[in-house]
Design a protein around this motif. Structure first.
Motif, PDB file in Angstrom:
ATOM      1  N   TYR A   1       4.612   0.791  -9.946  1.00 39.84           N
ATOM      2  CA  TYR A   1       4.018  -0.156  -8.946  1.00 39.84           C
ATOM      3  C   TYR A   1       4.067  -1.494  -9.560  1.00 39.84           C
TER       4      TYR A   1
ATOM      5  N   TRP B   1      -7.107   1.006  -4.907  1.00 44.98           N
ATOM      6  CA  TRP B   1      -6.005   0.852  -5.903  1.00 44.98           C
ATOM      7  C   TRP B   1      -5.339  -0.545  -6.296  1.00 44.98           C
TER       8      TRP B   1
ATOM      9  N   SER C   1       0.801  -1.183   0.327  1.00 39.69           N
ATOM     10  CA  SER C   1       0.067   0.222  -0.010  1.00 39.69           C
ATOM     11  C   SER C   1       0.920   1.523   0.074  1.00 39.69           C
ATOM     12  N   PHE C   2       0.287   2.405  -0.440  1.00 43.10           N
ATOM     13  CA  PHE C   2       1.021   3.533  -0.567  1.00 43.10           C
ATOM     14  C   PHE C   2       1.518   3.946   1.152  1.00 43.10           C
TER      15      PHE C   2
ATOM     16  N   TYR D   1       4.999   6.264  -6.193  1.00 45.08           N
ATOM     17  CA  TYR D   1       4.247   4.973  -5.807  1.00 45.08           C
ATOM     18  C   TYR D   1       3.367   4.532  -7.557  1.00 45.08           C
ATOM     19  N   VAL D   2       3.028   5.459  -7.927  1.00 47.14           N
ATOM     20  CA  VAL D   2       2.178   5.281  -9.288  1.00 47.14           C
ATOM     21  C   VAL D   2       2.984   4.742 -10.273  1.00 47.14           C
TER      22      VAL D   2
ATOM     23  N   ALA E   1      -4.683   5.913  -5.164  1.00 47.32           N
ATOM     24  CA  ALA E   1      -3.424   5.082  -4.218  1.00 47.32           C
ATOM     25  C   ALA E   1      -3.734   5.464  -2.995  1.00 47.32           C
TER      26      ALA E   1
END
Length: 430
Positions: A274, A352, A190-191, A270-271, A346
């Motif tokens: 991934y 997400w 997870s973020f 993060y995006v 996110a």
């Protein structure tokens, strides 16, 4: 010249169809002034929330209506396009507007009493502006010109994230899409789990990289030549000036907006990668970065506002390439929406994973072991995947000695066809 006909090749008569729209990127640092004007006109605390609403609400809607633009500039036109100072000045102009908005925010915080909800909106507004300024610093900091690299440090100063440039250029670009990279998020992570790993990992990596550079030159890291220390010193200087002008009451605003700003950078990190993984070659090294190792989006409006950061695959293959010349490749995995939308997704891990996990698995033909997977936690249900990998002798996201499947290889080859050789990825010291 033969028979009066000039046989020499003529320059490509190509004009950037988005040339008149690139200045829209400067609307972002103007948002604090819009909020201030609306607040004075209406007296409503909600005015200070206009910036996040516009960036994460209005822009995604416009993006959806306008759609994608996958057109690439012809390679023959790239040298002229890259040399055009018009595009460079747009990145330069972001900085004075960014700093003017910061000064305005400090004045409102100290003198105008916006109230608790208004103050929270002011923090969010300045955090969004200075967080997106890190993208401007990202564009400037990759260039060979010393003046642009210095401007990048100025853009990073309000968020206290000057070490980002060292880690990003010399760390992230080397280790991207591997388990060793703190800025590459993992499938199933997870973020909120990624945030401390990337913030602390990036800081440690920047210090190690810069210390190693200085020691190779026979020096100590405790010197003004340390690019991490002198970037942080610029932040200290900025904070000192603002405290002298507005008093210590401004310190909570400066600290909170900085956290919002660099968190916005990290959610974009993060995006961008991934679950994507580079595999090891038979020689034990990671394969070269190619268009398969970054998530892309061709959403037109967000690309304009972010100086084409969303064409991230070409940026990693050619870090010195200027934003107006970046290309879209068929081999690049595509996000279902622009960054502005994906950042919001996110922040909600179940949403997400519902959207992105199937896309990661589809990118690898359903083979989860080929992705950059979050290491399992002992004693939890997710450990099943870890036991499976250990039985096969694999690292998360790595297949030792393996080769891409045929479809993946063809996809990557088709993306590279007709493109120039990637520029060298050596970066000059600041």
């Amino acid at each position: 010249m033969a028979d009066g006909i000039d046989a020499r090749p003529h320059p490509v008569r190509w004009r950037d169809p988005r040339r008149l729209f690139w200045p829209l990127a400067l609307l972002v640092p103007a948002l604090p002034f819009l909020s201030w004007w609306v607040w004075h006109a209406t007296g409503g605390w909600w005015a200070w929330w206009l910036a996040p609403v516009i960036v994460f609400g209005v822009i995604p809607v416009i993006d959806l209506l306008v759609g994608d633009d996958r057109r690439n500039p012809p390679e023959e036109a790239v040298p002229r396009l890259a040399a055009d100072g018009y595009y460079r000045w747009l990145t330069y102009l972001y900085l004075p507007a960014q700093y003017a908005g910061l000064v305005l925010g400090c004045a409102v915080w100290v003198h105008d009493e916006p109230g608790p909800l208004g103050a929270a909106g002011l923090v969010a507004t300045l955090g969004v502006v200075n967080g997106i300024a890190i993208n401007t610093a990202h564009e400037l900091g990759h260039k060979r010109e010393r003046a642009e690299r210095r401007l990048a440090r100025i853009a990073l100063a309000p968020t206290g994230y000057g070490h980002f440039q060292v880690e990003h250029n010399r760390g992230h670009h080397v280790r991207v899409a591997t388990p060793e990279d703190p800025a590459s998020s993992r499938l199933g992570e997870s973020f909120w789990a990624f945030w401390p790993r990337t913030v602390l990992g990036g800081l440690r990596s920047a210090w190690r990289l810069e210390s190693a550079r200085l020691r190779r030159r026979g020096g100590s890291p405790w010197t003004w030549r340390n690019d991490v220390l002198n970037a942080w010193a610029l932040t200290v200087l900025l904070v000192g000036v603002l405290v002298a002008a507005f008093g210590p009451a401004v310190l909570p605003l400066l600290a909170l907006q900085a956290v919002v700003g660099f968190s916005l950078l990290e959610v974009v990190n993060y995006v961008e990668h991934y679950g994507l993984a580079r595999r090891r070659t038979p020689a034990g090294r990671y394969e070269k970065v190619d268009p398969r190792h970054s998530w892309n989006s061709d959403r037109t409006v967000t690309n304009v506002f972010l100086f084409q950061l969303q064409r991230h695959s070409d940026h990693h293959a050619n870090p010195l390439r200027r934003y107006q010349t970046l290309r879209s490749f068929d081999a690049s995995p595509q996000l279902p929406a622009g960054y502005a939308t994906m950042v919001v997704a996110a922040l909600v891990p179940p949403l997400w994973r519902r959207v992105m996990d199937p896309r990661v698995l589809a990118h690898y033909g359903g083979d989860r072991s080929r992705a950059n997977v979050r290491p399992p936690r002992t004693g939890r249900s997710g450990d099943r995947d870890g036991r499976f990998r250990r039985r096969r002798g694999q690292e998360p996201g790595v297949q030792a000695g393996s080769r891409p499947n045929a479809a993946s290889s063809r996809s990557c080859s088709s993306a590279s066809a007709g493109t120039s050789t990637p520029e060298r990825t050596r970066f000059p010291s600041w």
